[in-house]
Design a protein around this motif. Structure first.
Motif, short mmCIF file in Angstrom:
data_model
loop_
_atom_site.label_atom_id
_atom_site.label_comp_id
_atom_site.label_asym_id
_atom_site.label_seq_id
_atom_site.Cartn_x
_atom_site.Cartn_y
_atom_site.Cartn_z
N ARG A 153 -17.22 -1.94 -20.77
CA ARG A 153 -16.85 -3.09 -21.61
C ARG A 153 -16.36 -4.21 -20.69
O ARG A 153 -15.99 -3.98 -19.55
N PHE A 154 -16.30 -5.41 -21.25
CA PHE A 154 -15.66 -6.48 -20.51
C PHE A 154 -14.21 -6.09 -20.24
O PHE A 154 -13.57 -5.41 -21.05
N GLU A 155 -13.70 -6.51 -19.10
CA GLU A 155 -12.33 -6.14 -18.71
C GLU A 155 -11.32 -6.48 -19.81
O GLU A 155 -10.40 -5.71 -20.08
N THR A 156 -11.50 -7.61 -20.45
CA THR A 156 -10.55 -8.06 -21.47
C THR A 156 -10.57 -7.18 -22.72
O THR A 156 -9.65 -7.23 -23.53
N GLU A 157 -11.61 -6.38 -22.89
CA GLU A 157 -11.71 -5.52 -24.08
C GLU A 157 -10.98 -4.19 -23.90
O GLU A 157 -10.78 -3.47 -24.87
N TRP A 158 -10.60 -3.87 -22.68
CA TRP A 158 -9.90 -2.60 -22.42
C TRP A 158 -8.39 -2.79 -22.54
O TRP A 158 -7.86 -3.84 -22.23
N GLY A 159 -7.74 -1.74 -22.93
CA GLY A 159 -6.28 -1.73 -22.99
C GLY A 159 -5.70 -1.12 -21.72
O GLY A 159 -6.30 -1.19 -20.64
N GLU A 160 -4.57 -0.46 -21.87
CA GLU A 160 -3.85 0.11 -20.73
C GLU A 160 -4.61 1.22 -20.02
O GLU A 160 -4.39 1.45 -18.83
N GLU A 161 -5.49 1.92 -20.71
CA GLU A 161 -6.21 3.02 -20.08
C GLU A 161 -7.06 2.55 -18.90
O GLU A 161 -7.44 3.35 -18.05
N ALA A 162 -7.34 1.25 -18.82
CA ALA A 162 -8.15 0.72 -17.72
C ALA A 162 -7.30 0.13 -16.60
O ALA A 162 -7.85 -0.38 -15.62
N ASN A 163 -5.98 0.25 -16.70
CA ASN A 163 -5.12 -0.34 -15.67
C ASN A 163 -5.40 0.21 -14.28
O ASN A 163 -5.35 -0.51 -13.30
N TRP A 164 -5.69 1.52 -14.17
CA TRP A 164 -5.95 2.07 -12.84
C TRP A 164 -7.18 1.40 -12.23
O TRP A 164 -7.21 1.15 -11.02
N ALA A 165 -8.20 1.10 -13.05
CA ALA A 165 -9.41 0.45 -12.53
C ALA A 165 -9.11 -1.01 -12.15
O ALA A 165 -9.59 -1.50 -11.13
N ARG A 166 -8.33 -1.68 -12.98
CA ARG A 166 -7.93 -3.05 -12.63
C ARG A 166 -7.16 -3.06 -11.32
O ARG A 166 -7.39 -3.89 -10.45
N ASN A 167 -6.23 -2.12 -11.19
CA ASN A 167 -5.39 -2.05 -10.00
C ASN A 167 -6.15 -1.61 -8.76
O ASN A 167 -5.70 -1.84 -7.64
N ALA A 168 -7.29 -0.96 -8.94
CA ALA A 168 -8.09 -0.51 -7.80
C ALA A 168 -8.48 -1.67 -6.89
O ALA A 168 -8.63 -1.50 -5.69
N PHE A 169 -8.60 -2.85 -7.47
CA PHE A 169 -9.00 -4.02 -6.69
C PHE A 169 -7.81 -4.70 -6.02
O PHE A 169 -8.00 -5.59 -5.21
N ASN A 170 -6.61 -4.26 -6.34
CA ASN A 170 -5.41 -4.90 -5.81
C ASN A 170 -4.60 -3.99 -4.89
O ASN A 170 -3.53 -4.37 -4.46
N SER A 171 -5.10 -2.78 -4.61
CA SER A 171 -4.30 -1.88 -3.80
C SER A 171 -4.26 -2.34 -2.35
O SER A 171 -5.20 -2.93 -1.83
N ASP A 172 -3.12 -2.08 -1.74
CA ASP A 172 -2.94 -2.43 -0.34
C ASP A 172 -3.85 -1.58 0.53
O ASP A 172 -4.11 -0.42 0.22
N PRO A 173 -4.32 -2.15 1.64
CA PRO A 173 -5.13 -1.36 2.55
C PRO A 173 -4.34 -0.16 3.07
O PRO A 173 -3.13 -0.25 3.30
N ILE A 174 -5.00 0.96 3.25
CA ILE A 174 -4.35 2.18 3.69
C ILE A 174 -3.74 2.03 5.08
O ILE A 174 -2.69 2.59 5.37
N ASP A 175 -4.37 1.23 5.95
CA ASP A 175 -3.83 1.08 7.30
C ASP A 175 -2.48 0.39 7.29
O ASP A 175 -1.59 0.72 8.08
N ALA A 176 -2.25 -0.54 6.37
CA ALA A 176 -0.94 -1.19 6.25
C ALA A 176 0.11 -0.18 5.79
O ALA A 176 1.23 -0.16 6.29
N GLU A 177 -0.28 0.67 4.85
CA GLU A 177 0.65 1.69 4.37
C GLU A 177 0.98 2.69 5.48
O GLU A 177 2.14 3.09 5.65
N LEU A 178 -0.01 3.09 6.24
CA LEU A 178 0.22 4.04 7.34
C LEU A 178 1.11 3.43 8.43
O LEU A 178 1.98 4.10 8.98
N ALA A 179 0.88 2.16 8.74
CA ALA A 179 1.72 1.48 9.73
C ALA A 179 3.16 1.42 9.25
O ALA A 179 4.10 1.63 10.03
N ASN A 180 3.35 1.16 7.96
CA ASN A 180 4.69 1.12 7.38
C ASN A 180 5.35 2.50 7.48
O ASN A 180 6.53 2.62 7.81
N ARG A 181 4.60 3.55 7.20
CA ARG A 181 5.14 4.91 7.31
C ARG A 181 5.50 5.25 8.75
O ARG A 181 6.54 5.86 9.00
N ASP A 182 4.65 4.85 9.70
CA ASP A 182 4.94 5.09 11.12
C ASP A 182 6.25 4.39 11.51
O ASP A 182 7.07 4.94 12.25
#
Length: 180
Positions: free
Chosen positions: A143-172
């Motif tokens: 469906r169009f993104e606007t037609e989904w409710g909260e169940e699609a939040n993980w997919a919306r957020n998939a495009f906004n996640s921080d790169p893993i290398d930044a997270e690993l550097a922070n952990r180090d």
């Protein structure tokens, strides 16, 4: 594919792996859509149908379209597909014995990216049932993104996640501070 999936799941965890596979599928779908639009001389309906045909030709899935309606002027998109066979679900079952609700992440991403590119609007595709959970067949709804409710939040957020290398550097850095 099984080795890759196992390694990514172990290295990133389920949520990050899901987001990564969705983004990868989305980008692959988007790029294929450009090729399909050119191949079918801008015919939107043929280009949209090409996504499933192409994925089947690659041996990724065997699909049966259930419902497909769209009207850009009325802001309507509903696409439902049954996957009679899904290589992604089969691979996931090989690498983990954990119960899996929906694991065709790159397949959903591919369909979302392809449809988004063809229609010129962000589309989210989610798996509503999955053969990896023992519920044959897999069922995907787009469906169009606007037609989904909260169940699609993980997919919306998939495009906004921080790169893993930044997270690993922070952990180090945190580990280094802890050792001092």
């Amino acid at each position: 594919m099984a080795v890759e999936r196992r390694q990514i799941l172990q290295a990133l965890g389920r949520d990050r792996a899901r987001a990564l596979y969705y983004r990868i599928g989305f980008e692959q779908g988007r790029r294929d859509a450009l090729r399909h639009l050119e191949q079918y001389e801008g015919n939107v309906r043929l280009a949209l149908q090409a996504a499933i045909v192409f994925a089947q030709m690659l041996g990724k899935l065997a699909a049966e379209p259930i419902r497909f309606e769209y009207d850009l002027e009325s802001n309507i998109l509903y696409r439902e597909i049954l996957l009679k066979s899904s290589a992604e679900a089969a691979v996931h079952r090989l690498v983990t014995s954990e119960p899996a609700d929906a694991v065709c992440w790159s397949t959903c991403g591919y369909l979302a990216g392809h449809t988004s590119e063809v229609l010129g609007r962000r589309v989210i595709a989610l798996e509503k049932s999955c053969s990896a959970s023992g519920k044959d067949p897999c069922r995907i709804v787009a469906r169009f993104e606007t037609e989904w409710g909260e169940e699609a939040n993980w997919a919306r957020n998939a495009f906004n996640s921080d790169p893993i290398d930044a997270e690993l550097a922070n952990r180090d850095e945190q580990i280094g501070q802890y050792k001092e």
